[in-house]
Design an enzyme around this catalytic site. Structure first.
Site, PDB file in Angstrom:
ATOM      1  N   LYS A 103       0.856  -1.187   0.000  1.00  0.00           N
ATOM      2  CA  LYS A 103       0.000   0.000   0.000  1.00  0.00           C
ATOM      3  C   LYS A 103       0.896   1.243   0.000  1.00  0.00           C
ATOM      4  O   LYS A 103       1.862   1.327   0.758  1.00  0.00           O
ATOM      5  CB  LYS A 103      -0.878  -0.023   1.247  1.00  0.00           C
ATOM      6  N   SER A 149      -9.176  -0.205   7.705  1.00  0.00           N
ATOM      7  CA  SER A 149      -8.584  -0.006   6.386  1.00  0.00           C
ATOM      8  C   SER A 149      -7.957  -1.257   5.781  1.00  0.00           C
ATOM      9  O   SER A 149      -7.674  -1.281   4.591  1.00  0.00           O
ATOM     10  CB  SER A 149      -7.528   1.097   6.446  1.00  0.00           C
ATOM     11  N   SER A 208      -8.922   2.016   3.601  1.00  0.00           N
ATOM     12  CA  SER A 208      -8.077   2.764   2.691  1.00  0.00           C
ATOM     13  C   SER A 208      -7.051   1.922   1.937  1.00  0.00           C
ATOM     14  O   SER A 208      -6.335   2.432   1.088  1.00  0.00           O
ATOM     15  CB  SER A 208      -7.350   3.869   3.464  1.00  0.00           C
TER      16      SER A 208
END
Length: 524
Positions: free
Chosen positions: A126, A225, A201
């Protein structure tokens, strides 16, 4: 109780129920248009891949090139990749193969993999988790030329274990949204339904894994997330015990709030539940000893507690098929002779207020408007920027501004109420630790519904996030477990929660459920 907060929440939930129903009826599913998986290597967990390397049936270069090919196949549809390092990854794979070729006996090869447990295994990261030399914009237009100066500590541990990073994946601006749709990278799409979001996220990680384009990924979780994208994209995601993994090198980051490192955690996303324990052990670094993996727990000794909600009208009702998934899992363990019990946890009644109170109390995080932790915008400036964003006249996306406004307004909570909530939170934590102990887990929905649409659908469904956020606040480990698809073909599942540092219970149950129900299902 905050009357205003509860009134606003109730109104929002009614709107959410109406919008969800209309959207599901009127908007048809957009099925994947990328190719189905053809290479069997793409369906093998780390344990199998390592065995094949040890037996010299597979090289790291071959594995890396297969995954690079898959990423290229799917990303044109999903828009999950921010920046790749494919050429460097192939060179690193060749180096890994060289190390393996120099081990001229089976014993030496086994010792090599003991030293480097992820030798030659590709993985994805990420963007906010920090990979040296690659983009570090974290969805911000103002940061679009930022390059990560050093690997985050967790990424460094994975590389030291022999892992080979391939890319950085999409996330929303400052990780402050439940979908990735930024002015820098655009929309990251769901691999099962291209009209819907992959969650957030850790949006890109969920999307890539759901499409079978990564062995495992590094993600971060401050309010679900990791777990929400895992739910939306049909894969496993683990949020570790608060403070277990390092958050050094992550953006956003706070140097001044002592609780931030317990609230935010980096953890793994993967299609293979059986790989979670190995990945967490590497990612935990020096804290791995706290997990006590060497002290096994017999499956028969584990107690299963379950609930279908947090029992409050502020929470949107959970979809029937998610409740059914929990019931199926409970029945499976009952047949195996395990103790099961449905529970009603009274302390969850104030979960919304406790979660928001804790979230807005975090200090030292940079403002999405000023990019400074010191220079804070006024309420007037935040509202002005939000209006500009909603009318398409701002380079900042709306959801991060809404979060900042909520923090500035202290989530409509008074100082006296915040003090009371802190006391209630500690009582709830004590009660849950007593309930779960060293051999108990809690089955609870990860979220109230399967993947939704972009923009307004995410905002109106925001109260469902408390199902995940509550365990960041408490510092408890939680693993999302995929449990098949709903009637519309979207992934469903639930989370398994345990007491602090009993992560191994979550992972053990996840692996058992993977064996019983199949785990990840390819979108095609």
């Amino acid at each position: 109780m905050s009357l205003l907060l509860r009134v606003l929440g109730s109104i929002l939930n009614v709107i959410a129920i109406i919008i969800n129903s209309i959207a599901n009826l009127l908007v048809p599913r957009s099925k994947p248009t990328y190719p189905a998986i053809k290479n069997p290597l793409l369906k093998k967990p780390i344990t199998v891949l390592r065995d094949e390397m040890i037996q010299k049936k597979l090289t790291s270069q071959e594995l890396v090139e297969v995954y690079i090919g898959r990423i290229k196949e799917v990303n044109a549809c999903l828009n999950a990749v921010v920046q790749d390092r494919f050429e460097e990854a192939i060179k690193e794979a060749q180096h890994a193969d060289s190390l393996m070729s120099k081990a001229d006996s089976d014993i030496k090869l086994l010792l090599l993999f003991q030293r480097y447990p992820l030798l030659g295994i590709p993985f994805t990261v990420k963007e906010s988790c920090g990979l040296k030399g690659l983009s570090f914009s974290v969805g911000s237009f103002k940061r679009q030329n930022e390059v990560c100066p050093e690997d985050s500590e967790v990424v460094g541990l994975l590389r030291a274990a022999g892992g080979i990073p391939l890319l950085v994946s999409a996330n929303p601006e400052f990780c402050l949204s439940f979908e990735a749709d930024t002015h820098v990278n655009g929309k990251c799409l769901n691999p099962y339904d291209l009209r819907r979001t992959s969650g957030g996220s850790s949006s890109g990680e969920g999307s890539l894994h759901g499409a079978g384009a990564s062995v495992f990924g590094v993600a971060s979780d401050v309010s679900g997330s990791i777990r929400l994208p895992a739910l939306y994209c049909g894969v496993f995601g683990h949020k570790p015990t608060g403070g277990l993994t390092s958050v050094q090198g992550h953006f956003p980051y706070s140097n001044t709030d002592e609780d931030f490192a317990n609230f935010l955690q980096l953890g793994p996303i993967t299609r293979f539940g059986q790989d979670l324990a190995l990945l967490l052990q590497v990612m935990a670094g020096k804290n791995a000893e706290k997990l006590k993996f060497e002290e096994g727990v017999k499956l028969d000794d584990i107690k299963i507690y379950y609930t279908y909600s947090m029992g409050n009208f502020l929470h949107i009702p959970v979809d029937y098929e998610i409740k059914l998934a929990i019931k199926r899992a409970v029945k499976c363990f009952e047949k195996g002779g395990l103790y099961t019990e449905e529970v009603n946890i009274a302390g969850f009644q104030s979960a919304v207020e406790m979660s928001l109170s804790h979230l807005v109390s975090l200090k030292g995080l940079p403002s999405v408007l000023t990019h400074s932790a010191v220079e804070r915008p006024t309420r007037k400036e935040i509202i002005k920027e939000l209006l500009k964003s909603l009318t398409g006249n701002s380079k900042i996306t709306a959801m991060p501004i809404i979060v900042e406004l909520m923090i500035e307004m202290n989530a409509f909570l008074t100082d006296a109420h915040n003090k009371q909530l802190k006391v209630e939170l500690q009582e709830l934590k004590k009660d849950l630790i007593q309930l779960l102990g060293s051999n108990g887990v809690l089955f609870i929905p990860t979220y109230h519904k399967s993947a939704g649409f972009f923009n307004g659908c995410s905002v109106v469904n925001i109260s469902g996030v408390v199902l995940m956020l509550m365990f960041n606040v408490l510092g408890f480990p939680a693993t999302h477990v995929p449990m098949g698809l709903d009637r519309s073909g979207r992934p469903i599942g639930f989370q398994v929660v345990a007491a602090p540092y009993m992560d191994k219970l979550c992972l053990q149950i996840a692996a058992e459920l993977e064996g019983a129900f199949g785990g990840w299902i390819e979108p095609h």
